[in-house]
Motif scaffolding. Structure first.
Motif, PDB file in Angstrom:
ATOM      1  N   LEU A 236      -3.275  68.772  65.250  1.00 56.53           N
ATOM      2  CA  LEU A 236      -2.758  68.414  63.930  1.00 56.53           C
ATOM      3  C   LEU A 236      -2.779  69.646  63.033  1.00 56.53           C
ATOM      4  CD1 LEU A 236      -4.356  64.945  63.046  1.00 56.53           C
ATOM      5  CD2 LEU A 236      -1.919  65.454  63.299  1.00 56.53           C
ATOM      6  N   PRO A 237      -1.713  69.887  62.277  1.00 62.41           N
ATOM      7  CA  PRO A 237      -1.734  71.020  61.347  1.00 62.41           C
ATOM      8  C   PRO A 237      -2.695  70.733  60.201  1.00 62.41           C
ATOM      9  CG  PRO A 237       0.213  69.681  60.982  1.00 62.41           C
ATOM     10  CD  PRO A 237      -0.454  69.127  62.210  1.00 62.41           C
ATOM     11  N   PRO A 238      -3.242  71.761  59.548  1.00 61.87           N
ATOM     12  CA  PRO A 238      -4.088  71.528  58.376  1.00 61.87           C
ATOM     13  C   PRO A 238      -3.351  70.652  57.364  1.00 61.87           C
ATOM     14  CG  PRO A 238      -4.175  73.830  59.027  1.00 61.87           C
ATOM     15  CD  PRO A 238      -3.112  73.197  59.865  1.00 61.87           C
ATOM     16  N   ALA A 239      -4.028  69.632  56.877  1.00 57.94           N
ATOM     17  CA  ALA A 239      -3.376  68.663  55.996  1.00 57.94           C
ATOM     18  C   ALA A 239      -2.755  69.321  54.774  1.00 57.94           C
ATOM     19  CB  ALA A 239      -4.386  67.602  55.581  1.00 57.94           C
ATOM     20  N   ALA A 240      -3.455  70.283  54.182  1.00 57.56           N
ATOM     21  CA  ALA A 240      -2.962  70.929  52.964  1.00 57.56           C
ATOM     22  C   ALA A 240      -1.694  71.729  53.206  1.00 57.56           C
ATOM     23  CB  ALA A 240      -4.052  71.831  52.392  1.00 57.56           C
ATOM     24  N   GLN A 241      -1.457  72.104  54.455  1.00 58.06           N
ATOM     25  CA  GLN A 241      -0.273  72.893  54.782  1.00 58.06           C
ATOM     26  C   GLN A 241       0.874  72.022  55.311  1.00 58.06           C
ATOM     27  OE1 GLN A 241      -1.364  76.119  57.429  1.00 58.06           O
ATOM     28  NE2 GLN A 241      -3.221  76.589  56.243  1.00 58.06           N
ATOM     29  N   SER A 242       0.676  70.715  55.324  1.00 53.25           N
ATOM     30  CA  SER A 242       1.700  69.796  55.830  1.00 53.25           C
ATOM     31  C   SER A 242       1.858  68.644  54.838  1.00 53.25           C
ATOM     32  CB  SER A 242       1.283  69.276  57.213  1.00 53.25           C
ATOM     33  OG  SER A 242       2.254  68.406  57.744  1.00 53.25           O
ATOM     34  N   PRO A 243       2.684  68.829  53.790  1.00 52.93           N
ATOM     35  CA  PRO A 243       2.785  67.838  52.709  1.00 52.93           C
ATOM     36  C   PRO A 243       3.232  66.430  53.116  1.00 52.93           C
ATOM     37  CG  PRO A 243       3.743  69.940  52.058  1.00 52.93           C
ATOM     38  CD  PRO A 243       3.480  70.036  53.520  1.00 52.93           C
ATOM     39  N   PRO A 244       4.161  66.251  54.073  1.00 50.84           N
ATOM     40  CA  PRO A 244       4.644  64.893  54.349  1.00 50.84           C
ATOM     41  C   PRO A 244       3.530  63.940  54.797  1.00 50.84           C
ATOM     42  CG  PRO A 244       6.071  66.531  55.378  1.00 50.84           C
ATOM     43  CD  PRO A 244       4.854  67.253  54.903  1.00 50.84           C
ATOM     44  N   ALA A 245       3.713  62.658  54.503  1.00 54.15           N
ATOM     45  CA  ALA A 245       2.781  61.633  54.980  1.00 54.15           C
ATOM     46  C   ALA A 245       2.837  61.554  56.503  1.00 54.15           C
ATOM     47  CB  ALA A 245       3.132  60.286  54.363  1.00 54.15           C
ATOM     48  N   LEU A 246       1.734  61.110  57.096  1.00 50.31           N
ATOM     49  CA  LEU A 246       1.648  61.046  58.554  1.00 50.31           C
ATOM     50  C   LEU A 246       0.798  59.857  58.978  1.00 50.31           C
ATOM     51  CD1 LEU A 246       2.166  62.693  61.322  1.00 50.31           C
ATOM     52  CD2 LEU A 246      -0.188  63.451  61.018  1.00 50.31           C
ATOM     53  N   VAL A 247       1.202  59.201  60.051  1.00 52.77           N
ATOM     54  CA  VAL A 247       0.416  58.126  60.675  1.00 52.77           C
ATOM     55  C   VAL A 247       0.368  58.390  62.172  1.00 52.77           C
ATOM     56  CG1 VAL A 247       0.289  55.663  61.223  1.00 52.77           C
ATOM     57  CG2 VAL A 247       1.023  56.392  58.949  1.00 52.77           C
ATOM     58  N   ARG A 248      -0.822  58.264  62.748  1.00 49.62           N
ATOM     59  CA  ARG A 248      -0.946  58.383  64.198  1.00 49.62           C
ATOM     60  C   ARG A 248      -1.985  57.409  64.721  1.00 49.62           C
ATOM     61  NH1 ARG A 248      -0.507  64.685  66.318  1.00 49.62           N
ATOM     62  NH2 ARG A 248       1.709  64.915  65.827  1.00 49.62           N
ATOM     63  N   ILE A 249      -1.765  56.959  65.952  1.00 50.43           N
ATOM     64  CA  ILE A 249      -2.780  56.238  66.711  1.00 50.43           C
ATOM     65  C   ILE A 249      -3.085  57.086  67.946  1.00 50.43           C
ATOM     66  CG2 ILE A 249      -3.314  54.179  68.070  1.00 50.43           C
ATOM     67  CD1 ILE A 249      -1.532  52.583  66.204  1.00 50.43           C
ATOM     68  N   TYR A 250      -4.373  57.317  68.159  1.00 52.89           N
ATOM     69  CA  TYR A 250      -4.833  58.098  69.302  1.00 52.89           C
ATOM     70  C   TYR A 250      -5.614  57.193  70.264  1.00 52.89           C
ATOM     71  CZ  TYR A 250      -3.949  62.607  66.944  1.00 52.89           C
ATOM     72  OH  TYR A 250      -3.373  63.698  66.336  1.00 52.89           O
ATOM     73  N   ALA A 251      -5.658  57.625  71.519  1.00 54.26           N
ATOM     74  CA  ALA A 251      -6.510  56.971  72.519  1.00 54.26           C
ATOM     75  C   ALA A 251      -7.030  58.028  73.476  1.00 54.26           C
ATOM     76  CB  ALA A 251      -5.749  55.903  73.288  1.00 54.26           C
ATOM     77  N   ALA A 252      -8.306  57.943  73.822  1.00 55.39           N
ATOM     78  CA  ALA A 252      -8.914  58.889  74.754  1.00 55.39           C
ATOM     79  C   ALA A 252      -9.895  58.148  75.648  1.00 55.39           C
ATOM     80  CB  ALA A 252      -9.632  60.004  73.995  1.00 55.39           C
ATOM     81  N   ARG A 253     -10.084  58.666  76.850  1.00 57.22           N
ATOM     82  CA  ARG A 253     -11.029  58.056  77.788  1.00 57.22           C
ATOM     83  C   ARG A 253     -12.429  58.036  77.194  1.00 57.22           C
ATOM     84  NH1 ARG A 253      -9.165  55.115  82.247  1.00 57.22           N
ATOM     85  NH2 ARG A 253      -7.019  55.829  82.524  1.00 57.22           N
ATOM     86  N   VAL A 254     -13.155  56.965  77.474  1.00 62.75           N
ATOM     87  CA  VAL A 254     -14.534  56.844  77.003  1.00 62.75           C
ATOM     88  C   VAL A 254     -15.451  57.646  77.926  1.00 62.75           C
ATOM     89  CG1 VAL A 254     -14.109  54.612  75.932  1.00 62.75           C
ATOM     90  CG2 VAL A 254     -14.868  54.705  78.301  1.00 62.75           C
ATOM     91  N   GLY A 255     -16.758  57.606  77.656  1.00 61.17           N
ATOM     92  CA  GLY A 255     -17.687  58.448  78.382  1.00 61.17           C
ATOM     93  C   GLY A 255     -18.243  57.826  79.652  1.00 61.17           C
ATOM     94  N   HIS A 256     -18.802  58.696  80.495  1.00 63.57           N
ATOM     95  CA  HIS A 256     -19.504  58.321  81.721  1.00 63.57           C
ATOM     96  C   HIS A 256     -18.626  57.485  82.648  1.00 63.57           C
ATOM     97  CE1 HIS A 256     -23.127  58.856  78.887  1.00 63.57           C
ATOM     98  NE2 HIS A 256     -22.896  59.988  79.515  1.00 63.57           N
ATOM     99  N   TRP A 257     -19.234  56.607  83.428  1.00 64.21           N
ATOM    100  CA  TRP A 257     -18.507  55.824  84.422  1.00 64.21           C
ATOM    101  C   TRP A 257     -17.512  54.859  83.786  1.00 64.21           C
ATOM    102  CZ3 TRP A 257     -19.040  50.623  83.792  1.00 64.21           C
ATOM    103  CH2 TRP A 257     -20.159  50.179  83.070  1.00 64.21           C
TER     104      TRP A 257
END
Length: 248
Positions: free
Chosen positions: A48-69
């Motif tokens: 993600l770019p630094p927020a202060a350097q990217s004026p437009p509004a933004l929405v994101r949903i992220y997903a990442a693998r959880v830990g261990h087994w």
């Protein structure tokens, strides 16, 4: 009756047990399960770019693998947004650690989760994001499992239940969470029959332990104890337990 039970056992092994076993082997050789909460990498990925350097509004949903087994089975999802002209992003997660489940700005917005790189599940920017953000705030505030002790890792309500609830309250996002987002099918409203989160079809769920979704956005998903097998209709592909969506 015996033949019927045997057929069901074969189907379960073929559709659920074999994919999970294969993914366990992949994870065993490719993931360091020795890292604990303290030693894992939770740093920003810098995507993600630094927020202060990217004026437009933004929405994101992220997903990442959880830990261990548990990475064999599941991902953790969260929501990030930024108002137009804001100098910082806002991140919302639900976790099962001590304290209230909903966490605001717990980590960097695009941070790794247990060292695992996150995938972008949904993104919107500019005027589209500006329209979505007030509704996202309202959906977050309306989540009914925000009290101490409300979190339950399986079958929910958990982090993915929270994001699925937000998506359901803002159906114009037209997004399907990964099939590995265990907990997304937990019925927040308590109803076992209702609309899919995208409002483009129907969902039947036995309190999150099993269920069936038939919808344009989510596709066809059969849930057994949180593991999902299915077909993506909108973007042709298959969904396998452990592996998630595989595009065709």
């Amino acid at each position: 009756m015996r033949r019927f039970l045997r057929l069901n056992a074969y189907v379960f092994v073929l559709l659920f047990a074999l994919p999970l076993g294969a993914h366990a082997l992949v994870q065993w050789h490719g993931v360091d399960w020795t890292k604990n909460w303290r030693t894992a990498d939770w740093s920003s990925t810098g995507t993600l770019p630094p927020a202060a350097q990217s004026p437009p509004a933004l929405v994101r949903i992220y997903a990442a693998r959880v830990g261990h087994w548990r990475s064999i089975f599941a991902v953790h999802s969260w929501i990030v947004f930024k108002e137009r002209g804001a100098d910082a992003y806002e991140r919302y997660d639900v976790v099962g650690w001590s304290g209230a489940p909903i966490r605001h700005n717990m980590r960097a917005p695009d941070a790794r989760w247990y060292g695992n790189e996150p995938d972008v599940v949904f993104t919107a920017s500019g005027e589209e994001a500006e329209r979505l953000i007030p509704r996202l705030r309202a959906a977050i505030a309306s989540y009914p499992y925000a009290g101490y002790g409300d979190y339950r890792i399986w079958p929910g309500p958990n982090s993915n239940t929270f994001v699925a609830h937000v998506v359901e309250q803002v159906p114009e996002m037209a997004v399907a969470l990964p099939s590995t987002a265990i907990g997304k099918d937990f019925p927040v409203d308590g109803d076992w029959v209702g609309l899919a989160p995208s409002r483009t079809g129907l969902r039947l769920t036995l309190d999150g332990y099993a269920g069936l979704t038939l919808a344009w956005v989510e596709g066809i998903e059969l849930n057994m104890f949180g593991a999902v097998v299915g077909i993506d209709l909108r973007r042709p592909g298959i969904k396998l337990p452990g592996f998630g969506r595989i595009g065709i």
